[in-house]
Design a protein around this motif. Structure first.
Motif, short mmCIF file in Angstrom:
data_model
loop_
_atom_site.label_atom_id
_atom_site.label_comp_id
_atom_site.label_asym_id
_atom_site.label_seq_id
_atom_site.Cartn_x
_atom_site.Cartn_y
_atom_site.Cartn_z
N LEU A 158 -28.74 -22.98 -10.83
CA LEU A 158 -28.04 -24.19 -10.37
C LEU A 158 -28.80 -24.88 -9.25
CD1 LEU A 158 -24.24 -23.30 -10.26
CD2 LEU A 158 -25.42 -24.92 -11.76
N LYS A 159 -29.37 -24.11 -8.34
CA LYS A 159 -30.06 -24.70 -7.21
C LYS A 159 -31.29 -25.47 -7.69
CE LYS A 159 -30.37 -21.84 -3.75
NZ LYS A 159 -30.99 -20.87 -2.80
N GLN A 160 -32.05 -24.87 -8.60
CA GLN A 160 -33.20 -25.56 -9.16
C GLN A 160 -32.78 -26.84 -9.89
OE1 GLN A 160 -36.46 -25.23 -8.74
NE2 GLN A 160 -36.02 -23.58 -7.30
N HIS A 161 -31.67 -26.73 -10.58
CA HIS A 161 -31.12 -27.90 -11.28
C HIS A 161 -30.95 -29.07 -10.30
CE1 HIS A 161 -28.07 -30.37 -13.27
NE2 HIS A 161 -27.20 -30.03 -12.36
N HIS A 162 -30.40 -28.78 -9.13
CA HIS A 162 -30.21 -29.85 -8.15
C HIS A 162 -31.53 -30.30 -7.55
CE1 HIS A 162 -25.93 -28.26 -7.97
NE2 HIS A 162 -25.80 -29.52 -8.33
N ARG A 163 -32.43 -29.34 -7.30
CA ARG A 163 -33.72 -29.70 -6.71
C ARG A 163 -34.54 -30.56 -7.65
NH1 ARG A 163 -35.73 -24.05 -4.18
NH2 ARG A 163 -34.34 -23.99 -2.39
N GLN A 164 -34.32 -30.41 -8.93
CA GLN A 164 -35.12 -31.17 -9.89
C GLN A 164 -34.33 -32.37 -10.38
OE1 GLN A 164 -37.65 -28.99 -12.43
NE2 GLN A 164 -37.83 -27.27 -11.03
N GLY A 165 -33.61 -32.99 -9.47
CA GLY A 165 -32.92 -34.24 -9.78
C GLY A 165 -31.79 -34.10 -10.78
N ASP A 166 -31.06 -32.98 -10.69
CA ASP A 166 -29.91 -32.75 -11.57
C ASP A 166 -30.28 -32.75 -13.05
OD1 ASP A 166 -28.18 -32.44 -9.45
OD2 ASP A 166 -27.58 -34.54 -9.41
N ALA A 167 -31.54 -32.40 -13.32
CA ALA A 167 -31.97 -32.31 -14.73
C ALA A 167 -31.31 -31.11 -15.40
CB ALA A 167 -33.49 -32.18 -14.80
N LEU A 168 -30.82 -31.31 -16.61
CA LEU A 168 -30.20 -30.21 -17.34
C LEU A 168 -31.24 -29.30 -18.00
CD1 LEU A 168 -27.05 -31.94 -18.88
CD2 LEU A 168 -27.12 -30.19 -17.09
N ALA A 169 -32.46 -29.83 -18.14
CA ALA A 169 -33.56 -29.00 -18.63
C ALA A 169 -34.73 -29.15 -17.68
CB ALA A 169 -33.96 -29.44 -20.04
N TYR A 170 -35.30 -28.05 -17.30
CA TYR A 170 -36.43 -28.12 -16.34
C TYR A 170 -37.29 -26.87 -16.47
CZ TYR A 170 -33.35 -25.10 -13.57
OH TYR A 170 -32.53 -24.08 -13.15
N GLN A 171 -38.46 -26.94 -15.82
CA GLN A 171 -39.39 -25.82 -15.83
C GLN A 171 -39.17 -24.96 -14.58
OE1 GLN A 171 -40.43 -26.77 -19.12
NE2 GLN A 171 -42.24 -25.67 -18.39
N LEU A 172 -39.22 -23.66 -14.76
CA LEU A 172 -39.20 -22.77 -13.59
C LEU A 172 -40.45 -23.03 -12.75
CD1 LEU A 172 -38.08 -19.32 -15.04
CD2 LEU A 172 -36.80 -20.83 -13.53
N PRO A 173 -40.30 -23.13 -11.44
CA PRO A 173 -41.46 -23.42 -10.60
C PRO A 173 -42.35 -22.21 -10.34
CG PRO A 173 -39.49 -23.27 -9.25
CD PRO A 173 -39.05 -23.09 -10.67
N ILE A 174 -41.87 -21.02 -10.62
CA ILE A 174 -42.68 -19.83 -10.38
C ILE A 174 -42.59 -18.87 -11.57
CG2 ILE A 174 -42.60 -19.85 -7.86
CD1 ILE A 174 -40.25 -17.92 -8.01
N GLU A 175 -43.51 -17.94 -11.62
CA GLU A 175 -43.50 -16.92 -12.66
C GLU A 175 -42.21 -16.10 -12.60
OE1 GLU A 175 -47.85 -15.12 -13.45
OE2 GLU A 175 -47.17 -15.04 -11.39
N LYS A 176 -41.82 -15.62 -13.77
CA LYS A 176 -40.57 -14.86 -13.83
C LYS A 176 -40.64 -13.57 -13.04
CE LYS A 176 -38.77 -16.77 -18.13
NZ LYS A 176 -38.66 -16.59 -19.57
N ARG A 177 -41.79 -12.93 -13.04
CA ARG A 177 -41.83 -11.66 -12.31
C ARG A 177 -41.66 -11.88 -10.81
NH1 ARG A 177 -47.35 -9.85 -10.73
NH2 ARG A 177 -48.63 -11.73 -10.74
#
Lengths: 228, 228
Positions: A158-177
């Motif tokens: 949810l936080k990334q969703h808001h940081r990326q302009g409330d986009a419902l689809a977005y890329q993770l900014p970092i590796e999953k590990r």
DNA sequence: CGGTTCTTTGAGGACCATCAATACGCGTGG
DNA sequence: CCACGCGTATTGATGGTCCTCAAAGAACCG
């Protein structure tokens, strides 16, 4: 002129209000350095000789103990780090590595401390930044202690969703590990946690996160202004 | 004279270096309050109207979310709290309750901010205190993320041992259930963790901890200057 | 295209939380 | 002084969560 190289940070909240004279003093002996990805710039236990500022790229603060490692936070453009150790002239409690090719500005800690004593506006800005980082860490700790790993992941999404302009689809900014480590879990478990969130409105494909049901996800995550 | 009531804190590092005039301004409108044990003084989410200082007694900072609660830290004589929220004029991220009968000094946040701007020595002391608290929180987080619960307990026992004058037998300063919460575990698990530490040189009887084999305990706990 | 690293999936086990019941400690009031 | 009640501490049983190990698939990079 010495300040020319540091134009880009002059407008940051930390430096915006100080006098030109103080800014000159501060940046005397400072320098900019380019680092390749995955380069450890700072190792915990070393003296904090420089205040660091991320000019471009991305830096992870992490810590190790007894063959274990954990990601504490990830910093992007215009973030400072090592501020507390700089002000108290103590040892770094965390290590820092670049995650991408990054440009880092390094300001001698002595300069920071002496300008702090002479420029009240800068002093105020330092306290602001310190307080902000401190409070962010408290939030981080509450997140870790009060929530399950799946709840932490849901709130992260949810936080990334808001940081990326409330986009419902977005890329993770970092590796999953690294995300797993930040959230206090193993990569294997993060994978399973993503699966567990499917019925709560989250789809994952590689680095792409898609929120299929924002209301359901929000109801599950219960984001809180005192944590997130 | 207004300062008479605050004599006891005048010598604290936070106030020791400031001018008498600044100290007068700071304590104007400040007051001392007595609280019974187990009284919630501050609830998270409220505005931080006062900087608090524990004059005597004992205070626990804790947080709640979704019917869960966790102990973040315990403060004793001469500790300050709510400093970051005070400086930034933000909402408290943690609640505070007394664990014993306590005397608390409360200084209006506005005073702190205005004196900060006018007394450089005080400004330096504030930054010192903020940095100290910030770094303590980072250590706390590393402890939580890098160690198992038994390792955390072992290191807690060692730390108290040093705090209590290197005594091999001492009383726990807080209830076990609060210790459990601080260490990120349940009371039941804390009980079992104590049992698990028996072969590593720890005896427990009620509130009394006895270290029967300091070398073995230290070898197991692996205390670290960057965490403890 | 081959090697490396990251990610995912499954199986098994360790750790930890929950629930329940008992024991203990302590203060109050009979 | 003792009985009682209340909150805390302990212990056992059980189940869930999470970690570890192993292996296969996917992405990345030279």
């Amino acid at each position: 002129m010495t300040t020319a190289r540091f134009e880009s940070i002059r407008e940051l909240p930390l430096f915006g209000e100080m006098t030109d004279e103080a800014f000159d003093t501060l940046t005397r002996g400072a320098f900019v350095q380019n680092f390749p990805p995955n380069m450890v710039m700072i190792t915990e236990g070393e003296a904090a000789d420089f205040l660091h500022i991320v000019q471009s790229g991305c830096v992870e603060l992490f810590s190790t103990w007894s063959n274990r490692e954990t990601s504490v936070t990830t910093l992007y453009e215009n973030s400072t780090f090592i501020l507390a150790a700089t002000m108290k002239d103590r040892l770094n409690l965390m290590s820092a590595r670049t995650l991408q090719k990054s440009r880092i500005i390094m300001i001698p800690s002595e300069n920071v401390r002496s300008v702090f004593a002479n420029d009240p506006k800068f002093a105020l800005a330092i306290v602001d930044e310190l307080s902000r980082c401190y409070r962010a860490t408290i939030r981080n700790m509450k997140n870790l202690k009060l929530r399950t790993s799946i709840e932490r992941l849901a709130n992260y999404i949810l936080k990334q969703h808001h940081r990326q302009g409330d986009a419902l689809a977005y890329q993770l900014p970092i590796e999953k590990r690294r995300l797993a480590s930040y959230l206090g879990m193993t990569p294997e478990n993060l994978s399973r946690a993503f699966n567990n969130l499917k019925p709560h409105g989250v789809m994952v494909d590689g680095q792409t996160i898609t929120i299929t049901d924002l209301a359901t996800l929000t109801a599950f995550a219960k984001p809180d202004i005192l944590i997130d």
